[in-house]
Scaffold this motif. Structure first.
Motif, PDB file in Angstrom:
ATOM      1  N   GLU A 129     -39.760  34.655   2.251  1.00 28.86           N
ATOM      2  CA  GLU A 129     -39.784  33.420   1.246  1.00 28.86           C
ATOM      3  C   GLU A 129     -40.872  32.488   1.769  1.00 28.86           C
ATOM      4  O   GLU A 129     -41.419  32.501   2.818  1.00 28.86           O
ATOM      5  CB  GLU A 129     -38.393  32.622   1.174  1.00 28.86           C
ATOM      6  CG  GLU A 129     -37.359  33.471   0.606  1.00 28.86           C
ATOM      7  CD  GLU A 129     -36.174  32.660   0.434  1.00 28.86           C
ATOM      8  OE1 GLU A 129     -36.078  32.017  -0.621  1.00 28.86           O
ATOM      9  OE2 GLU A 129     -35.179  32.690   1.053  1.00 28.86           O
ATOM     10  N   GLY A 158     -35.298  24.455   6.528  1.00 30.79           N
ATOM     11  CA  GLY A 158     -34.135  24.991   5.936  1.00 30.79           C
ATOM     12  C   GLY A 158     -34.225  26.323   5.271  1.00 30.79           C
ATOM     13  O   GLY A 158     -33.675  27.120   4.746  1.00 30.79           O
ATOM     14  N   TYR A 177     -36.257  30.021   6.222  1.00 33.78           N
ATOM     15  CA  TYR A 177     -37.005  30.748   6.883  1.00 33.78           C
ATOM     16  C   TYR A 177     -37.032  32.414   6.679  1.00 33.78           C
ATOM     17  O   TYR A 177     -36.303  32.806   5.784  1.00 33.78           O
ATOM     18  CB  TYR A 177     -36.637  30.585   8.343  1.00 33.78           C
ATOM     19  CG  TYR A 177     -36.141  29.289   8.904  1.00 33.78           C
ATOM     20  CD1 TYR A 177     -37.393  28.540   9.125  1.00 33.78           C
ATOM     21  CD2 TYR A 177     -34.666  28.744   8.740  1.00 33.78           C
ATOM     22  CE1 TYR A 177     -36.932  27.074   9.621  1.00 33.78           C
ATOM     23  CE2 TYR A 177     -34.512  27.475   8.765  1.00 33.78           C
ATOM     24  CZ  TYR A 177     -35.632  26.656   9.365  1.00 33.78           C
ATOM     25  OH  TYR A 177     -35.471  25.344   9.649  1.00 33.78           O
ATOM     26  N   PHE A 186     -33.683  34.506   9.252  1.00 40.80           N
ATOM     27  CA  PHE A 186     -32.584  33.398   9.270  1.00 40.80           C
ATOM     28  C   PHE A 186     -31.168  33.983   9.718  1.00 40.80           C
ATOM     29  O   PHE A 186     -31.088  35.114   9.781  1.00 40.80           O
ATOM     30  CB  PHE A 186     -32.675  32.628   8.099  1.00 40.80           C
ATOM     31  CG  PHE A 186     -32.155  33.528   6.866  1.00 40.80           C
ATOM     32  CD1 PHE A 186     -33.040  34.287   6.374  1.00 40.80           C
ATOM     33  CD2 PHE A 186     -30.843  33.282   6.195  1.00 40.80           C
ATOM     34  CE1 PHE A 186     -32.902  35.004   5.099  1.00 40.80           C
ATOM     35  CE2 PHE A 186     -30.702  34.291   5.210  1.00 40.80           C
ATOM     36  CZ  PHE A 186     -31.566  35.048   4.636  1.00 40.80           C
ATOM     37  N   ARG A 208     -25.971  32.287  -9.031  1.00 36.33           N
ATOM     38  CA  ARG A 208     -26.298  33.017  -7.733  1.00 36.33           C
ATOM     39  C   ARG A 208     -27.334  33.985  -7.902  1.00 36.33           C
ATOM     40  O   ARG A 208     -27.299  34.575  -9.011  1.00 36.33           O
ATOM     41  CB  ARG A 208     -24.997  33.540  -7.171  1.00 36.33           C
ATOM     42  CG  ARG A 208     -23.800  32.734  -7.255  1.00 36.33           C
ATOM     43  CD  ARG A 208     -23.604  31.739  -5.844  1.00 36.33           C
ATOM     44  NE  ARG A 208     -23.286  32.748  -4.755  1.00 36.33           N
ATOM     45  CZ  ARG A 208     -24.508  32.917  -3.703  1.00 36.33           C
ATOM     46  NH1 ARG A 208     -25.374  31.890  -3.678  1.00 36.33           N
ATOM     47  NH2 ARG A 208     -24.241  33.702  -2.856  1.00 36.33           N
ATOM     48  N   GLY A 241     -16.579  37.385  -0.949  1.00 38.77           N
ATOM     49  CA  GLY A 241     -17.006  36.935   0.588  1.00 38.77           C
ATOM     50  C   GLY A 241     -18.087  35.588   0.256  1.00 38.77           C
ATOM     51  O   GLY A 241     -18.303  35.248  -0.794  1.00 38.77           O
ATOM     52  N   PHE A 242     -18.542  35.389   1.556  1.00 42.72           N
ATOM     53  CA  PHE A 242     -19.551  34.501   1.480  1.00 42.72           C
ATOM     54  C   PHE A 242     -20.620  34.505   2.590  1.00 42.72           C
ATOM     55  O   PHE A 242     -20.244  35.337   3.530  1.00 42.72           O
ATOM     56  CB  PHE A 242     -18.946  33.060   1.556  1.00 42.72           C
ATOM     57  CG  PHE A 242     -18.152  32.981   2.833  1.00 42.72           C
ATOM     58  CD1 PHE A 242     -18.653  32.439   4.030  1.00 42.72           C
ATOM     59  CD2 PHE A 242     -16.764  32.947   2.794  1.00 42.72           C
ATOM     60  CE1 PHE A 242     -18.162  32.332   5.297  1.00 42.72           C
ATOM     61  CE2 PHE A 242     -16.003  33.313   4.140  1.00 42.72           C
ATOM     62  CZ  PHE A 242     -16.768  32.615   5.119  1.00 42.72           C
ATOM     63  N   ARG A 250     -29.058  26.282   8.422  1.00 41.25           N
ATOM     64  CA  ARG A 250     -28.810  24.920   7.581  1.00 41.25           C
ATOM     65  C   ARG A 250     -27.631  24.316   8.001  1.00 41.25           C
ATOM     66  O   ARG A 250     -27.582  23.137   8.071  1.00 41.25           O
ATOM     67  CB  ARG A 250     -28.768  25.419   6.008  1.00 41.25           C
ATOM     68  CG  ARG A 250     -30.013  25.983   5.508  1.00 41.25           C
ATOM     69  CD  ARG A 250     -29.847  26.179   3.915  1.00 41.25           C
ATOM     70  NE  ARG A 250     -31.055  27.097   3.694  1.00 41.25           N
ATOM     71  CZ  ARG A 250     -31.472  27.554   2.336  1.00 41.25           C
ATOM     72  NH1 ARG A 250     -30.242  27.283   1.446  1.00 41.25           N
ATOM     73  NH2 ARG A 250     -32.275  28.215   2.100  1.00 41.25           N
TER      74      ARG A 250
END
Ligand code: HAM
Length: 425
Positions: A119, A124, A126, A129, A267, A312-313, A319
């Protein structure tokens, strides 16, 4: 000079002390909710991500670090490999590969580790990450489909963020329905987009054809008024999905976890069904999502596994740390003692004393007999030590040590067997 590659960074002390404090708390909270750690490889077969995250997503179409890995024999084709851009696909692959479904129980798994997306780097965001995530999946007979699972996970996240001391978080909630709902919603979106899509950005024009839901992800300012007028997903949920979402909300209300509904939050990954959510934080600027997640009831089947609904998450750890720092959180310095040998030949005695202290649980740093007294004091202060303990010939012979509190300046003489309790104060 060689530098870290664009979008990657070194994490240094004292920041890493804060990272470790966060990770220790995370492991503690996850254990209380009966989650256990899983570690999957950092690279996987490229197809794993194209088939789960989805060909049309930004992640798969633009952001993956992919390469052809050389074939072992001439007759073999090279294998396309990818650095994992996320960890849900790897966990579900492992669930299928190791037959974890055979236990007939819910699998409650967590991971902490690096992920990779190409990206455009900014605060916030990277290219390497770190995510802290959980996945709960299993047969429906074990309760995997129940809205109680969704509510339990959201309640766990609220507890985790509260226990970490993060204050300004907000939970945004949505339901993207089941596959049938989304097919109907996509059709409605296509129809609504048809007369207006020519006024939109190139990405939206492409998405309107291939995967209209992704239009809702568009961040181009000029497209926003058009997107605001598009049909809403809630109008297309069937009765079971509507009831499921209502039950999740009722349980959040019952335990007092605050949330707001955001119907545009679809999402950026294709595997989601029903509940989706993000926790945002005002201290983060443009990249405000501290974490995101949701349900993925058909993912296992799409990877040739058995039916295994799940939810899930993943927290963006970078961040989360930024958000904590924005609220004034600092890594705590906890060096209790600086042991300073005084004069030639005192290194062994000082090491012996430091060893006793450290084995008794005191955090201690050790100087060198080559340092003059003034230098020992300076180094002890720079290291952030609470006390300095002087180890000279007289001290060793008498068993009484000079101990100075570096903040108050008070100096006292302490017997060897009283040192540990004195330094703990
Ligand atoms: P995601 O929304 O793509 O979901 O990523 C989750 C979180 O990772 C984001 O909310 C953000 O905090 C962080 N993140 C993503 N990209 C970057 C980046 N380039 N730099 C820094 N942080 C980033 C997933 O990855 C899903 N696997 C979550 C999940 C688990 N859903 C179900 N289970």
């Amino acid at each position: 000079m060689l530098r870290a590659v664009r979008g990657t960074r070194d994490l240094l002390p004292p920041d890493t002390d804060l990272w470790n404090r966060v990770e220790a708390k995370v492991r503690d909270v996850f254990a209380r909710y009966n989650y256990h750690e899983i570690r999957t490889p950092v690279f996987e077969d490229t197809q794993l991500f194209s088939r789960s995250v989805g060909e049309e997503t930004d992640i798969v179409s633009k952001e993956m670090f992919t390469w052809d890995d050389r074939a072992r024999a001439q007759s073999e084709k090279p294998q396309s490999l990818t650095l994992r851009p996320e960890n849900t696909a790897g966990v579900v692959r492992a669930y299928i590969e190791h037959g974890l479904f055979k236990t007939g129980t819910l699998q409650k798994l967590y991971y902490i580790g690096p992920q990779f997306r190409r990206e455009r780097p900014q605060k916030g965001r990277y290219r390497q990450f770190y995510q802290i995530g959980t996945e709960m999946l299993g047969p429906s007979s074990a309760g995997s489909e129940s809205p109680a699972r969704d509510a339990e996970i959201l309640e766990m996240l609220a507890t985790l963020l509260d226990e970490l001391g993060l204050r300004g978080w907000q939970l945004q909630l949505n339901s993207v329905g089941c596959a049938d709902d989304r097919a109907r919603y996509n059709k409605a979106l296509r129809e609504a987009l048809q007369p207006v899509v020519h006024q939109m950005c190139a990405d939206c024009q492409r998405r309107a054809e291939t995967n209209p839901l992704r239009v809702l992800d568009c961040k181009v300012p000029e497209d926003q008024p058009i997107i605001e007028k598009l049909p809403k997903i809630s109008e297309y949920l069937d009765e079971p999905c509507r009831e499921h979402f209502a039950a999740v909300r009722a349980m959040l209300d019952a335990v007092g976890v605050p949330y707001s509904i955001n119907e545009r939050m679809v999402r950026g990954l294709d595997y989601y069904t029903r509940t989706t959510f993000e926790f945002t934080h005002g201290g983060l600027g443009a990249q405000s999502a501290v974490l995101g997640g949701g349900r993925y009831d058909g993912l296992s089947e799409s990877l040739e596994g058995p039916k295994a609904p799940g939810i899930g998450f993943a927290i963006g750890e970078d961040r989360l740390i930024l958000a904590l720092q924005a609220e004034g959180e600092q890594a705590t310095q906890n060096l209790q003692a600086y042991v300073a040998p005084l004069g030639a030949g005192m290194n062994p005695q000082a090491l012996k004393l430091a060893r006793e202290l450290r084995r008794a649980g005191i955090t201690a740093d050790l100087g060198d007999e080559g340092f003059r007294l003034k230098k020992s004091f300076e180094l002890a202060e720079k290291a952030g030590a609470k006390y300095i303990v002087l180890v000279g010939e007289n001290e060793v012979a008498s068993g009484q040590f000079a101990v100075k509190d570096l903040s108050s300046g008070e100096q006292v003489s302490v017997a060897r067997d009283g040192l540990v309790s004195h330094l703990r104060k």
